[in-house]
Design a protein around this motif. Structure first.
Motif, PDB file in Angstrom:
ATOM      1  N   THR A  97      -5.799  21.897  77.024  1.00  0.00           N
ATOM      2  CA  THR A  97      -4.958  20.935  77.736  1.00  0.00           C
ATOM      3  C   THR A  97      -3.478  21.304  77.679  1.00  0.00           C
ATOM      4  O   THR A  97      -2.642  20.575  78.181  1.00  0.00           O
ATOM      5  CB  THR A  97      -5.161  19.507  77.187  1.00  0.00           C
ATOM      6  OG1 THR A  97      -4.795  19.483  75.807  1.00  0.00           O
ATOM      7  CG2 THR A  97      -6.579  19.040  77.376  1.00  0.00           C
ATOM      8  N   GLY A  98      -3.168  22.425  77.068  1.00  0.00           N
ATOM      9  CA  GLY A  98      -1.784  22.894  77.043  1.00  0.00           C
ATOM     10  C   GLY A  98      -0.965  22.361  75.894  1.00  0.00           C
ATOM     11  O   GLY A  98       0.226  22.608  75.818  1.00  0.00           O
ATOM     12  N   ASP A  99      -1.580  21.624  74.970  1.00  0.00           N
ATOM     13  CA  ASP A  99      -0.843  21.065  73.846  1.00  0.00           C
ATOM     14  C   ASP A  99      -0.897  21.949  72.610  1.00  0.00           C
ATOM     15  O   ASP A  99      -0.284  21.635  71.609  1.00  0.00           O
ATOM     16  CB  ASP A  99      -1.409  19.685  73.471  1.00  0.00           C
ATOM     17  CG  ASP A  99      -1.210  18.676  74.587  1.00  0.00           C
ATOM     18  OD1 ASP A  99      -0.290  18.852  75.387  1.00  0.00           O
ATOM     19  OD2 ASP A  99      -2.005  17.722  74.649  1.00  0.00           O
ATOM     20  N   GLY A 100      -1.652  23.024  72.665  1.00  0.00           N
ATOM     21  CA  GLY A 100      -1.827  23.863  71.494  1.00  0.00           C
ATOM     22  C   GLY A 100      -1.236  25.243  71.709  1.00  0.00           C
ATOM     23  O   GLY A 100      -0.757  25.585  72.777  1.00  0.00           O
ATOM     24  N   GLY A 101      -1.274  25.995  70.662  1.00  0.00           N
ATOM     25  CA  GLY A 101      -0.795  27.373  70.733  1.00  0.00           C
ATOM     26  C   GLY A 101       0.697  27.479  70.493  1.00  0.00           C
ATOM     27  O   GLY A 101       1.426  26.495  70.533  1.00  0.00           O
ATOM     28  N   HIS A 102       1.121  28.678  70.224  1.00  0.00           N
ATOM     29  CA  HIS A 102       2.533  28.953  70.006  1.00  0.00           C
ATOM     30  C   HIS A 102       2.773  30.447  70.178  1.00  0.00           C
ATOM     31  O   HIS A 102       1.842  31.244  70.144  1.00  0.00           O
ATOM     32  CB  HIS A 102       2.954  28.512  68.598  1.00  0.00           C
ATOM     33  CG  HIS A 102       2.279  29.285  67.502  1.00  0.00           C
ATOM     34  ND1 HIS A 102       1.022  28.964  67.048  1.00  0.00           N
ATOM     35  CD2 HIS A 102       2.666  30.371  66.801  1.00  0.00           C
ATOM     36  CE1 HIS A 102       0.672  29.825  66.091  1.00  0.00           C
ATOM     37  NE2 HIS A 102       1.652  30.687  65.932  1.00  0.00           N
ATOM     38  N   VAL A 160      -9.520  23.247  70.101  1.00  0.00           N
ATOM     39  CA  VAL A 160      -9.893  23.744  71.426  1.00  0.00           C
ATOM     40  C   VAL A 160      -9.315  22.834  72.515  1.00  0.00           C
ATOM     41  O   VAL A 160      -8.764  23.311  73.505  1.00  0.00           O
ATOM     42  CB  VAL A 160     -11.430  23.860  71.569  1.00  0.00           C
ATOM     43  CG1 VAL A 160     -11.819  24.226  72.989  1.00  0.00           C
ATOM     44  CG2 VAL A 160     -11.977  24.881  70.590  1.00  0.00           C
ATOM     45  N   VAL A 161      -9.419  21.531  72.328  1.00  0.00           N
ATOM     46  CA  VAL A 161      -8.874  20.586  73.317  1.00  0.00           C
ATOM     47  C   VAL A 161      -7.373  20.801  73.461  1.00  0.00           C
ATOM     48  O   VAL A 161      -6.848  20.846  74.580  1.00  0.00           O
ATOM     49  CB  VAL A 161      -9.203  19.129  72.933  1.00  0.00           C
ATOM     50  CG1 VAL A 161      -8.421  18.147  73.795  1.00  0.00           C
ATOM     51  CG2 VAL A 161     -10.696  18.872  73.074  1.00  0.00           C
ATOM     52  N   LEU A 190     -15.930  13.798  75.274  1.00  0.00           N
ATOM     53  CA  LEU A 190     -16.603  13.416  76.510  1.00  0.00           C
ATOM     54  C   LEU A 190     -15.684  13.391  77.727  1.00  0.00           C
ATOM     55  O   LEU A 190     -16.129  13.649  78.844  1.00  0.00           O
ATOM     56  CB  LEU A 190     -17.301  12.063  76.331  1.00  0.00           C
ATOM     57  CG  LEU A 190     -18.373  12.062  75.235  1.00  0.00           C
ATOM     58  CD1 LEU A 190     -19.005  10.688  75.114  1.00  0.00           C
ATOM     59  CD2 LEU A 190     -19.429  13.115  75.494  1.00  0.00           C
ATOM     60  N   GLN A 191     -14.398  13.099  77.561  1.00  0.00           N
ATOM     61  CA  GLN A 191     -13.489  13.083  78.709  1.00  0.00           C
ATOM     62  C   GLN A 191     -13.128  14.499  79.165  1.00  0.00           C
ATOM     63  O   GLN A 191     -13.068  14.782  80.355  1.00  0.00           O
ATOM     64  CB  GLN A 191     -12.200  12.305  78.392  1.00  0.00           C
ATOM     65  CG  GLN A 191     -12.392  10.825  78.329  1.00  0.00           C
ATOM     66  CD  GLN A 191     -12.796  10.337  76.934  1.00  0.00           C
ATOM     67  OE1 GLN A 191     -13.047  11.113  76.013  1.00  0.00           O
ATOM     68  NE2 GLN A 191     -12.880   9.032  76.784  1.00  0.00           N
ATOM     69  N   VAL A 192     -12.873  15.383  78.223  1.00  0.00           N
ATOM     70  CA  VAL A 192     -12.465  16.753  78.553  1.00  0.00           C
ATOM     71  C   VAL A 192     -13.690  17.640  78.784  1.00  0.00           C
ATOM     72  O   VAL A 192     -13.585  18.705  79.375  1.00  0.00           O
ATOM     73  CB  VAL A 192     -11.553  17.333  77.437  1.00  0.00           C
ATOM     74  CG1 VAL A 192     -11.070  18.726  77.786  1.00  0.00           C
ATOM     75  CG2 VAL A 192     -10.353  16.425  77.210  1.00  0.00           C
ATOM     76  N   GLU A 193     -14.840  17.184  78.314  1.00  0.00           N
ATOM     77  CA  GLU A 193     -16.110  17.905  78.455  1.00  0.00           C
ATOM     78  C   GLU A 193     -16.079  19.273  77.777  1.00  0.00           C
ATOM     79  O   GLU A 193     -16.392  20.303  78.362  1.00  0.00           O
ATOM     80  CB  GLU A 193     -16.519  18.018  79.923  1.00  0.00           C
ATOM     81  CG  GLU A 193     -16.752  16.665  80.569  1.00  0.00           C
ATOM     82  CD  GLU A 193     -17.254  16.748  81.994  1.00  0.00           C
ATOM     83  OE1 GLU A 193     -17.149  17.825  82.619  1.00  0.00           O
ATOM     84  OE2 GLU A 193     -17.739  15.731  82.482  1.00  0.00           O
ATOM     85  N   ILE A 194     -15.668  19.236  76.503  1.00  0.00           N
ATOM     86  CA  ILE A 194     -15.601  20.441  75.677  1.00  0.00           C
ATOM     87  C   ILE A 194     -16.317  20.142  74.373  1.00  0.00           C
ATOM     88  O   ILE A 194     -16.232  19.032  73.846  1.00  0.00           O
ATOM     89  CB  ILE A 194     -14.143  20.843  75.399  1.00  0.00           C
ATOM     90  CG1 ILE A 194     -13.483  21.302  76.690  1.00  0.00           C
ATOM     91  CG2 ILE A 194     -14.051  21.913  74.333  1.00  0.00           C
ATOM     92  CD1 ILE A 194     -12.037  21.655  76.549  1.00  0.00           C
ATOM     93  N   SER A 195     -17.007  21.146  73.850  1.00  0.00           N
ATOM     94  CA  SER A 195     -17.710  21.011  72.570  1.00  0.00           C
ATOM     95  C   SER A 195     -17.251  22.095  71.608  1.00  0.00           C
ATOM     96  O   SER A 195     -16.802  23.161  72.034  1.00  0.00           O
ATOM     97  CB  SER A 195     -19.225  21.144  72.762  1.00  0.00           C
ATOM     98  OG  SER A 195     -19.710  20.130  73.591  1.00  0.00           O
TER      99      SER A 195
END
Length: 91
Positions: A57-62, A52-53, A31-36
């Motif tokens: 938000t830049g915390d994922g991926g490599h 996905v969040v 609900l805060q990021v508004e992603i489903s």
């Protein structure tokens, strides 16, 4: 969750809503990021949502590993030797 509980969220913890869809799949909504995101079970929907969040938000991926590039049919040496110019379609 009642509306009062939603209003009492202090922001330290994400507020997530899980909903079972008519087709039997589940939707998890941050609900805060508004992603489903959707999944076959509530746990999978939540796991997909957090992936996905993290990405958004830049915390994922490599940086892809050589093995991951090869799995996609890309030569790692060639991919890493590019001069940095984007193809016309991406400019």
């Amino acid at each position: 969750m009642s509306r009062a509980e939603a209003d009492d969220n202090d922001g330290d913890r994400p507020e997530i809503r899980l909903v079972e869809n008519p087709d039997g799949k589940w939707t998890a909504r941050h609900l805060q990021v508004e992603i489903s995101a959707e999944g076959e079970t509530p746990g999978i929907a939540l796991e997909n949502l957090m992936d996905v969040v993290d990405a958004v938000t830049g915390d994922g991926g490599h940086e892809p590993t050589d093995a991951e590039l090869r799995d996609l049919g890309v030569d790692p040496d060639k991919a890493r030797s590019q001069d940095g110019d984007l193809p016309d379609v991406l400019q």
